[in-house]
Write a protein that holds these residues in place. Structure first.
Motif, PDB file in Angstrom:
ATOM      1  N   LYS A 169       1.467   8.272  -0.752  1.00 26.25           N
ATOM      2  CA  LYS A 169       2.089   7.159  -0.031  1.00 26.25           C
ATOM      3  C   LYS A 169       1.225   5.903  -0.124  1.00 26.25           C
ATOM      4  N   GLY A 170      -0.093   6.064   0.031  1.00 20.70           N
ATOM      5  CA  GLY A 170      -0.989   4.914  -0.058  1.00 20.70           C
ATOM      6  C   GLY A 170      -0.980   4.278  -1.437  1.00 20.70           C
ATOM      7  N   ILE A 171      -0.942   5.101  -2.488  1.00 17.06           N
ATOM      8  CA  ILE A 171      -0.933   4.568  -3.856  1.00 17.06           C
ATOM      9  C   ILE A 171       0.341   3.779  -4.131  1.00 17.06           C
ATOM     10  N   VAL A 172       1.487   4.335  -3.722  1.00 14.99           N
ATOM     11  CA  VAL A 172       2.750   3.636  -3.959  1.00 14.99           C
ATOM     12  C   VAL A 172       2.817   2.341  -3.166  1.00 14.99           C
ATOM     13  N   LEU A 173       2.372   2.361  -1.917  1.00 15.63           N
ATOM     14  CA  LEU A 173       2.368   1.144  -1.119  1.00 15.63           C
ATOM     15  C   LEU A 173       1.397   0.112  -1.693  1.00 15.63           C
ATOM     16  N   LEU A 174       0.288   0.581  -2.248  1.00 14.77           N
ATOM     17  CA  LEU A 174      -0.660  -0.342  -2.878  1.00 14.77           C
ATOM     18  C   LEU A 174      -0.029  -1.024  -4.085  1.00 14.77           C
ATOM     19  N   LEU A 175       0.722  -0.265  -4.881  1.00 15.28           N
ATOM     20  CA  LEU A 175       1.422  -0.857  -6.017  1.00 15.28           C
ATOM     21  C   LEU A 175       2.421  -1.923  -5.557  1.00 15.28           C
ATOM     22  N   ALA A 176       3.107  -1.634  -4.462  1.00 18.90           N
ATOM     23  CA  ALA A 176       4.054  -2.611  -3.944  1.00 18.90           C
ATOM     24  C   ALA A 176       3.343  -3.876  -3.485  1.00 18.90           C
ATOM     25  N   LEU A 177       2.167  -3.734  -2.888  1.00 16.72           N
ATOM     26  CA  LEU A 177       1.414  -4.899  -2.431  1.00 16.72           C
ATOM     27  C   LEU A 177       0.911  -5.746  -3.596  1.00 16.72           C
ATOM     28  N   LEU A 178       0.647  -5.113  -4.741  1.00 20.95           N
ATOM     29  CA  LEU A 178       0.192  -5.871  -5.905  1.00 20.95           C
ATOM     30  C   LEU A 178       1.210  -6.928  -6.318  1.00 20.95           C
ATOM     31  N   PHE A 179       2.495  -6.610  -6.151  1.00 16.87           N
ATOM     32  CA  PHE A 179       3.531  -7.558  -6.538  1.00 16.87           C
ATOM     33  C   PHE A 179       3.487  -8.807  -5.667  1.00 16.87           C
ATOM     34  N   SER A 180       3.086  -8.645  -4.412  1.00 16.85           N
ATOM     35  CA  SER A 180       3.119  -9.771  -3.490  1.00 16.85           C
ATOM     36  C   SER A 180       1.825 -10.570  -3.498  1.00 16.85           C
ATOM     37  N   PHE A 181       0.683  -9.897  -3.609  1.00 12.86           N
ATOM     38  CA  PHE A 181      -0.587 -10.583  -3.401  1.00 12.86           C
ATOM     39  C   PHE A 181      -1.426 -10.759  -4.665  1.00 12.86           C
ATOM     40  N   THR A 182      -1.145 -10.007  -5.720  1.00 14.64           N
ATOM     41  CA  THR A 182      -1.944 -10.123  -6.940  1.00 14.64           C
ATOM     42  C   THR A 182      -1.165 -10.783  -8.067  1.00 14.64           C
ATOM     43  N   LEU A 183       0.023 -10.274  -8.360  1.00 10.05           N
ATOM     44  CA  LEU A 183       0.812 -10.831  -9.450  1.00 10.05           C
ATOM     45  C   LEU A 183       1.449 -12.165  -9.075  1.00 10.05           C
ATOM     46  N   SER A 184       1.745 -12.350  -7.795  1.00  9.72           N
ATOM     47  CA  SER A 184       2.432 -13.574  -7.390  1.00  9.72           C
ATOM     48  C   SER A 184       1.500 -14.772  -7.485  1.00  9.72           C
ATOM     49  N   ARG A 185       2.037 -15.869  -8.009  1.00 15.07           N
ATOM     50  CA  ARG A 185       1.279 -17.115  -8.065  1.00 15.07           C
ATOM     51  C   ARG A 185       1.409 -17.907  -6.778  1.00 15.07           C
ATOM     52  N   ARG A 186       2.306 -17.468  -5.900  1.00 14.24           N
ATOM     53  CA  ARG A 186       2.542 -18.189  -4.657  1.00 14.24           C
ATOM     54  C   ARG A 186       1.458 -17.837  -3.655  1.00 14.24           C
ATOM     55  N   ARG A 187       0.832 -18.859  -3.108  1.00 17.14           N
ATOM     56  CA  ARG A 187      -0.174 -18.649  -2.086  1.00 17.14           C
ATOM     57  C   ARG A 187       0.483 -18.320  -0.757  1.00 17.14           C
ATOM     58  N   SER A 188      -0.220 -17.531   0.033  1.00 15.18           N
ATOM     59  CA  SER A 188       0.307 -17.213   1.356  1.00 15.18           C
ATOM     60  C   SER A 188       0.355 -18.465   2.202  1.00 15.18           C
ATOM     61  N   ARG A 189       1.502 -18.657   2.879  1.00 18.76           N
ATOM     62  CA  ARG A 189       1.666 -19.852   3.700  1.00 18.76           C
ATOM     63  C   ARG A 189       1.270 -19.601   5.151  1.00 18.76           C
ATOM     64  N   TYR A 190       0.769 -18.415   5.446  1.00 16.34           N
ATOM     65  CA  TYR A 190       0.561 -18.066   6.839  1.00 16.34           C
ATOM     66  C   TYR A 190      -0.915 -18.074   7.201  1.00 16.34           C
ATOM     67  N   THR A 191      -1.208 -18.703   8.319  1.00 17.76           N
ATOM     68  CA  THR A 191      -2.569 -18.799   8.824  1.00 17.76           C
ATOM     69  C   THR A 191      -2.594 -18.257  10.237  1.00 17.76           C
ATOM     70  N   PRO A 192      -3.716 -17.680  10.646  1.00 15.15           N
ATOM     71  CA  PRO A 192      -3.778 -17.143  12.012  1.00 15.15           C
ATOM     72  C   PRO A 192      -3.513 -18.216  13.042  1.00 15.15           C
ATOM     73  N   ALA A 193      -2.623 -17.913  13.970  1.00 20.45           N
ATOM     74  CA  ALA A 193      -2.266 -18.901  14.987  1.00 20.45           C
ATOM     75  C   ALA A 193      -3.089 -18.752  16.243  1.00 20.45           C
ATOM     76  N   ALA A 194      -3.974 -17.771  16.280  1.00 17.57           N
ATOM     77  CA  ALA A 194      -4.689 -17.476  17.506  1.00 17.57           C
ATOM     78  C   ALA A 194      -5.719 -18.538  17.872  1.00 17.57           C
ATOM     79  N   VAL A 195      -6.039 -19.432  16.949  1.00 19.40           N
ATOM     80  CA  VAL A 195      -7.061 -20.429  17.234  1.00 19.40           C
ATOM     81  C   VAL A 195      -6.480 -21.667  17.901  1.00 19.40           C
ATOM     82  N   ILE A 196      -5.163 -21.780  17.959  1.00 22.02           N
ATOM     83  CA  ILE A 196      -4.543 -22.982  18.533  1.00 22.02           C
ATOM     84  C   ILE A 196      -4.463 -22.852  20.052  1.00 22.02           C
TER      85      ILE A 196
END
Length: 354
Positions: A327-354
């Motif tokens: 399960k961990g390996i398959v989920l890791l592969l899925a995460l690669l599509f979002s965070f490694t292969l994607s050229r889009r930067r994450s638009r989300y920043t922690p809101a806890a500091v506001i």
């Protein structure tokens, strides 16, 4: 009637570069997660006859229902730039409260449901207080809440699971039992469809509609993308963050209700493994269609992926102690599509500091 284009406009249109076709990388980012889910489903359907039976498929969706609804709560907190680590403890607390209400205090299922939902909202409000008012970082605040809730649920039952006929502190026997109307939460069917699947379907549609089709949902996305800019634009950042954590607590309580009706007793260990699965499906859901942001349908697909994996591996006779590795390996592969292969930067920043 549309006016004909001038020669200059036609020349400019002809000179404009055509939109490039998506390459292999872009296609992998956009459809890779879905492809993995479909491929696993087809593999188990071809190799295991039992897997492709309708009863097995509905059982798989029923199994994934608890993770799905709890994961939707985590998704809401991710939308506002946070993360709720207390959802597993809240679900476990829901199991204990519902069991105590019916078994020890001999109340009907409706009373147990109301108390559990109220408790979930209360814990979500406590998280909101710690994060928004007291300015404690969300991970630390919800981690502390998780430990407190995990301990509190053991105190009134002396660390014992609650079941019909149990002996109480004064030596008497518990007078109540799990009522049929409560057990129907997990065991009833609407036609061939299990009730938990319908419940999660309704919650998923409501969550999607809230986030994508209402002003409040769009503002929650804005808060998660840039809390400082949202505050300067007049958005009440604290209120939207608080709303996300209260809803997360309620969703975790609903997941606990389904789990309680499934096991039919107040198991003190119930919900302990839900946190990791709920966070996992919410995270991998960001990669669906290359969206790169938390979303309801991505979370549901992540829960379905987990259900396919566990059901298929169990039918295939794969040892239970090795299922988490796969399960961990398959989920890791899925995460690669979002965070490694994607050229889009994450638009989300922690809101806890506001």
């Amino acid at each position: 009637m549309a006016m004909p284009k001038t020669e200059a406009e036609q020349a400019a249109a002809a000179a404009a570069p055509a939109e490039p076709r998506p390459g292999v990388r872009e296609l992998a980012v956009r459809y890779g997660f879905i492809a993995i889910t479909v491929a696993l489903f087809v593999f188990f359907a071809v190799t295991e006859e039992t897997f492709r039976q309708p009863s097995t498929l509905f059982s798989m969706l029923k199994f994934a229902s608890v993770v799905a609804v709890v994961g939707l709560g985590v998704t809401l907190t991710m939308v506002v730039g946070g993360l709720d680590l207390s959802v597993g403890a809240v679900a476990g607390m829901a199991v204990t409260i519902s069991a105590m209400t019916m078994v020890i205090y001999a109340q009907v299922g409706g009373v147990a449901i109301a108390l559990v939902l109220l408790a979930g909202a209360l814990i979500g409000a406590v998280n909101a207080l710690l994060i928004v008012v007291l300015r404690i970082p969300d991970l630390l605040a919800t981690l502390a809440t998780m430990f407190v809730v995990m301990g509190l649920k053991l105190v009134p039952v002396d660390g014992q699971s609650v079941s019909s006929g149990m002996v109480l502190r004064d030596g008497s026997v518990a007078p109540g039992r799990f009522t049929p109307d409560f057990l129907a939460i997990d065991r009833a069917f609407v036609g061939p469809i299990p009730l938990p699947v319908l419940i999660v379907g309704l919650i998923s549609v409501a969550t999607w509609f809230f986030l994508n089709r209402t002003r409040w949902g769009r503002l929650m996305y804005a808060v998660g993308a840039n809390p400082e800019a949202s505050r300067l634009a007049g958005v009440r950042v604290g209120r939207y963050r608080a709303l996300a954590y209260v809803l997360s607590g309620v969703f975790a309580a609903i997941g606990g209700l389904i789990l309680s009706a499934r096991i039919g007793q107040g198991d003190i260990s119930a919900g302990n493994s839900l946190l990791l699965d709920a966070v996992a499906v919410a995270l991998v859901g960001t990669s669906v269609l290359g969206m790169g942001r938390p979303n309801a349908w991505g979370t549901i697909l992540g829960a379905v992926l987990v259900g396919i994996l566990i059901t298929g591996l169990t039918i295939a006779g794969f040892p239970y102690y090795g299922q988490d590795v796969v399960k961990g390996i398959v989920l890791l592969l899925a995460l690669l599509f979002s965070f490694t292969l994607s050229r889009r930067r994450s638009r989300y920043t922690p809101a806890a500091v506001i």
